[in-house]
Design an enzyme around this catalytic site. Sequence first.
Site, PDB file in Angstrom:
ATOM      1  N   ASP A   1       0.890  -1.326  -0.058  1.00  0.00           N
ATOM      2  CA  ASP A   1      -0.047  -0.128  -0.072  1.00  0.00           C
ATOM      3  C   ASP A   1       1.121   1.176   0.028  1.00  0.00           C
ATOM      4  O   ASP A   1       2.101   1.192   0.222  1.00  0.00           O
ATOM      5  CB  ASP A   1      -0.847  -0.157   1.137  1.00  0.00           C
TER       6      ASP A   1
ATOM      7  N   ASP B   1      -0.243   4.927   0.733  1.00  0.00           N
ATOM      8  CA  ASP B   1      -0.357   6.262   1.890  1.00  0.00           C
ATOM      9  C   ASP B   1      -0.579   5.486   3.309  1.00  0.00           C
ATOM     10  O   ASP B   1      -1.081   4.420   3.660  1.00  0.00           O
ATOM     11  CB  ASP B   1      -1.823   6.824   1.654  1.00  0.00           C
TER      12      ASP B   1
ATOM     13  N   ASP C   1      -1.379  -0.825   5.919  1.00  0.00           N
ATOM     14  CA  ASP C   1      -1.588  -0.264   7.122  1.00  0.00           C
ATOM     15  C   ASP C   1      -3.037  -0.220   7.684  1.00  0.00           C
ATOM     16  O   ASP C   1      -3.163   0.379   8.746  1.00  0.00           O
ATOM     17  CB  ASP C   1      -0.902   1.170   7.309  1.00  0.00           C
TER      18      ASP C   1
END
Length: 213
Positions: free
Chosen positions: A7, A9, A159
Site C-alpha cells: 500500500d 499512503d 496499514d
Amino acid sequence: MKVLIFDFDGTIADSFDTVLGIANRLADEFGYPSTSPETAKHLKNLSSREIIRQSQVAFWQIPFLLKRLRSELHHEIQHLHPIPGIKAALQTLHQQGNHLGIVTSNSQENVAAFLATHGLSDLFDFIGSGLTVFGKGRVIQAALRQYQLDPATVIYVGDETRDIEAARKIGIPAIAVSWGYNSSQALASHHPDVLIHQPEELIDVVNRGVVNQ
C-alpha cells in the site's frame, strides 16, 4: 525471492496529517463533519468500514471524494516524506532480489512523483491504482495477471484493515504495519498473518519466512 506489494499512503508515505487536512477542507462540499486531531486518534482504532460509517459520507459519494482527495494531494505530494526507516528497508529488500510493487487508492501520478522525489522509483516494478476503498483485491488481482505473478510468491503489506481484507479475499498473506492509518489494536482484530511495528522488521519477516504461504 518474494513479490512484495505495498500500500502507499500510511505504509510508504507519511501522509496521514496531510490527507486529514485535505479531508477537512472538503467537509462542507461533501456534507460531512470535519475531524479534530482527537477524533482522528479515536478513528485509528476503528476498522476501515467503521470509519466510513462514522464519517457520514454517503456511500455513493466516496468515489467522487477519493477523486478530489487525489487531485488535492497532487498539489502537496512534494511536501510528503517517507515513513522513517522505510526507504532503507525497501532498498534492502530490493537488493536481496525481491520484487516490489505498489497497489493503492491514490493515483499513479501522485505515487510516481513521490517515488521520484525520494529516489525510490528504481525499487518498484509496477504501480497499480484503483479509485476504490474496498476494491483493492481486484486491483491486486489485475496486477497479478498483468505481470504474470505467481500468487504463491506474493505478500501484501498495508496499514489498514481493508488491506488485510483485500489480501484475504484473494488468498495471499498480509503483513500489517502499525505506523499508518489504523492502530495496532484495529489491525490485530482483523488477524493479519504478521503485525509489525518498525520498517526494519519487514526484512526479518521476509528473510525468515515468517509469513506462511
